[in-house]
Write a protein that holds these residues in place. Structure first.
Motif, mmCIF file in Angstrom:
data_model
loop_
_atom_site.group_PDB
_atom_site.id
_atom_site.type_symbol
_atom_site.label_atom_id
_atom_site.label_comp_id
_atom_site.label_asym_id
_atom_site.label_seq_id
_atom_site.Cartn_x
_atom_site.Cartn_y
_atom_site.Cartn_z
ATOM 1 N N ILE A 126 0.857 -1.182 0.000
ATOM 2 C CA ILE A 126 0.000 0.000 0.000
ATOM 3 C C ILE A 126 0.896 1.237 0.000
ATOM 4 C CG2 ILE A 126 -1.666 1.360 1.342
ATOM 5 C CD1 ILE A 126 -2.722 -1.284 2.491
ATOM 6 N N ASN A 127 0.498 2.235 -0.794
ATOM 7 C CA ASN A 127 1.148 3.540 -0.786
ATOM 8 C C ASN A 127 0.079 4.587 -0.509
ATOM 9 O OD1 ASN A 127 3.496 5.268 -1.278
ATOM 10 N ND2 ASN A 127 2.290 6.019 -2.998
ATOM 11 N N LYS A 128 0.215 5.322 0.592
ATOM 12 C CA LYS A 128 -0.776 6.321 0.990
ATOM 13 C C LYS A 128 -0.133 7.697 0.972
ATOM 14 C CE LYS A 128 -4.071 7.304 4.705
ATOM 15 N NZ LYS A 128 -3.680 8.667 4.985
ATOM 16 N N ASN A 129 -0.884 8.675 0.444
ATOM 17 C CA ASN A 129 -0.399 10.053 0.399
ATOM 18 C C ASN A 129 -1.146 10.917 1.413
ATOM 19 O OD1 ASN A 129 1.665 10.250 -1.753
ATOM 20 N ND2 ASN A 129 0.035 9.325 -2.968
ATOM 21 N N GLN A 130 -0.681 12.150 1.568
ATOM 22 C CA GLN A 130 -1.237 13.065 2.567
ATOM 23 C C GLN A 130 -2.251 14.024 1.962
ATOM 24 O OE1 GLN A 130 -0.573 12.810 5.894
ATOM 25 N NE2 GLN A 130 0.494 10.957 5.234
ATOM 26 N N GLN A 131 -3.193 13.509 1.189
ATOM 27 C CA GLN A 131 -4.241 14.345 0.615
ATOM 28 C C GLN A 131 -5.518 14.142 1.401
ATOM 29 O OE1 GLN A 131 -4.274 14.479 -3.692
ATOM 30 N NE2 GLN A 131 -2.486 13.140 -3.651
ATOM 31 N N HIS A 132 -6.410 15.119 1.277
ATOM 32 C CA HIS A 132 -7.589 15.092 2.139
ATOM 33 C C HIS A 132 -8.912 15.147 1.392
ATOM 34 C CE1 HIS A 132 -4.860 15.499 5.490
ATOM 35 N NE2 HIS A 132 -4.266 16.480 4.846
ATOM 36 N N GLN A 133 -8.869 15.218 0.049
ATOM 37 C CA GLN A 133 -10.114 15.261 -0.704
ATOM 38 C C GLN A 133 -10.099 14.203 -1.793
ATOM 39 O OE1 GLN A 133 -10.470 19.663 -1.562
ATOM 40 N NE2 GLN A 133 -12.569 19.070 -1.083
ATOM 41 N N GLY A 134 -11.081 13.310 -1.735
ATOM 42 C CA GLY A 134 -11.198 12.255 -2.721
ATOM 43 C C GLY A 134 -12.164 12.630 -3.826
ATOM 44 N N LEU A 135 -12.053 11.913 -4.937
ATOM 45 C CA LEU A 135 -12.925 12.089 -6.092
ATOM 46 C C LEU A 135 -13.952 10.968 -6.085
ATOM 47 C CD1 LEU A 135 -13.345 13.759 -8.733
ATOM 48 C CD2 LEU A 135 -11.880 12.074 -9.869
ATOM 49 N N VAL A 136 -15.237 11.330 -6.128
ATOM 50 C CA VAL A 136 -16.301 10.343 -6.184
ATOM 51 C C VAL A 136 -17.199 10.632 -7.378
ATOM 52 C CG1 VAL A 136 -16.298 9.874 -3.693
ATOM 53 C CG2 VAL A 136 -17.859 11.596 -4.630
ATOM 54 N N TYR A 137 -17.963 9.608 -7.751
ATOM 55 C CA TYR A 137 -18.886 9.721 -8.871
ATOM 56 C C TYR A 137 -20.286 9.456 -8.345
ATOM 57 C CZ TYR A 137 -19.931 9.605 -13.881
ATOM 58 O OH TYR A 137 -20.376 9.893 -15.140
ATOM 59 N N PHE A 138 -21.189 10.428 -8.564
ATOM 60 C CA PHE A 138 -22.566 10.320 -8.104
ATOM 61 C C PHE A 138 -23.484 10.978 -9.123
ATOM 62 C CE2 PHE A 138 -26.175 12.437 -6.025
ATOM 63 C CZ PHE A 138 -26.852 11.330 -5.544
ATOM 64 N N ASN A 139 -24.544 10.281 -9.523
ATOM 65 C CA ASN A 139 -25.530 10.805 -10.453
ATOM 66 C C ASN A 139 -24.863 11.310 -11.739
ATOM 67 O OD1 ASN A 139 -28.085 11.389 -11.390
ATOM 68 N ND2 ASN A 139 -28.243 13.321 -10.267
ATOM 69 N N ARG A 140 -23.889 10.519 -12.215
ATOM 70 C CA ARG A 140 -23.173 10.765 -13.476
ATOM 71 C C ARG A 140 -22.342 12.044 -13.486
ATOM 72 N NH1 ARG A 140 -28.093 8.235 -15.132
ATOM 73 N NH2 ARG A 140 -27.608 6.226 -16.066
ATOM 74 N N ASN A 141 -21.898 12.471 -12.308
ATOM 75 C CA ASN A 141 -21.026 13.637 -12.190
ATOM 76 C C ASN A 141 -19.964 13.377 -11.131
ATOM 77 O OD1 ASN A 141 -22.175 15.791 -13.949
ATOM 78 N ND2 ASN A 141 -24.000 15.389 -12.711
ATOM 79 N N TYR A 142 -18.829 14.063 -11.280
ATOM 80 C CA TYR A 142 -17.769 14.015 -10.278
ATOM 81 C C TYR A 142 -18.096 14.973 -9.132
ATOM 82 C CZ TYR A 142 -14.772 11.735 -13.762
ATOM 83 O OH TYR A 142 -14.238 10.880 -14.682
ATOM 84 N N HIS A 143 -17.670 14.569 -7.926
ATOM 85 C CA HIS A 143 -17.823 15.396 -6.728
ATOM 86 C C HIS A 143 -16.594 15.154 -5.855
ATOM 87 C CE1 HIS A 143 -22.082 16.080 -7.689
ATOM 88 N NE2 HIS A 143 -22.086 14.806 -8.061
ATOM 89 N N SER A 144 -16.353 16.066 -4.923
ATOM 90 C CA SER A 144 -15.257 15.852 -3.976
ATOM 91 C C SER A 144 -15.836 15.497 -2.612
ATOM 92 C CB SER A 144 -14.371 17.087 -3.876
ATOM 93 O OG SER A 144 -15.088 18.160 -3.287
ATOM 94 N N VAL A 145 -15.073 14.717 -1.884
ATOM 95 C CA VAL A 145 -15.420 14.384 -0.498
ATOM 96 C C VAL A 145 -14.173 14.552 0.340
ATOM 97 C CG1 VAL A 145 -17.271 12.754 -1.078
ATOM 98 C CG2 VAL A 145 -14.947 11.905 -0.828
ATOM 99 N N GLY A 146 -14.369 14.804 1.616
ATOM 100 C CA GLY A 146 -13.236 14.948 2.514
ATOM 101 C C GLY A 146 -13.113 16.377 3.009
ATOM 102 N N GLN A 147 -12.047 16.617 3.740
ATOM 103 C CA GLN A 147 -11.825 17.910 4.352
ATOM 104 C C GLN A 147 -11.007 18.821 3.460
ATOM 105 O OE1 GLN A 147 -9.879 16.738 7.951
ATOM 106 N NE2 GLN A 147 -11.788 16.441 9.033
#
Length: 165
Positions: free
Chosen positions: A138-159
């Motif tokens: 596993i390689n983990k980075n120090q980012q805080h906002q993920g990319l998600v897909y909902f209702n056929r559009n991209y959105h961000s989640v996280g702090q």
């Protein structure tokens, strides 16, 4: 019987992380954008990855028996679209900076997290192949906002970073 279009419309409301799934074979690097990735168990750490059998890179995953799941951060929307496009594998990997861990499957340097796996079990179901993949690195980075897909559009989640200070 539920029609495929009705199923796809309903599934668009299931929020999913956006991932680039990659492999390395004798013919080079290959990859695709995937939302059908989930945890199976933590003992041993294992992922489930679904891939459309009609994908041009499908055969390379079957041959190599390795893959990496790169979980995308908010800044990766463009690379997600590139790996979902008709571009060939060589062109796709010109986007982003890539390295590798244990298996040799390409790891996106600035992904939220990358899981390096071997493919242990393969099951074909309808139009897709299901890979059961024990994780070996596993390689983990120090980012805080993920990319998600909902209702056929991209959105961000996280702090947002300013909220973390």
């Amino acid at each position: 019987m539920i029609q495929a279009n009705a199923y796809r419309d309903a599934m668009s409301y299931l929020t999913s992380a956006v991932n680039i799934v990659t492999t390395s074979s004798a013919s080079g690097y290959h990859g695709f954008t995937a939302s059908a990735v989930c945890s199976v168990t933590d003992t041993p750490p294992t992922l489930l990855v679904c891939m459309n059998k009609s994908s041009r890179s499908h055969v390379h995953f079957l041959e190599s028996k390795i893959l990496a799941v790169n979980v995308l951060a908010i800044q990766h929307e463009k690379i997600s679209n590139v790996f979902a496009s008709k571009l060939d594998s060589i062109e796709r990997f010109k986007y982003g900076k890539w390295t590798k861990l244990e298996t040799g499957a390409p790891i996106l340097n600035d992904a939220l997290v990358s899981f390096d796996c071997y493919i242990d079990k393969i099951q074909e179901i309808g139009t897709h192949t299901v890979f059961i993949c024990p994780i070996i690195a596993i390689n983990k980075n120090q980012q805080h906002q993920g990319l998600v897909y909902f209702n056929r559009n991209y959105h961000s989640v996280g702090q947002h970073e300013e909220m973390l200070l």
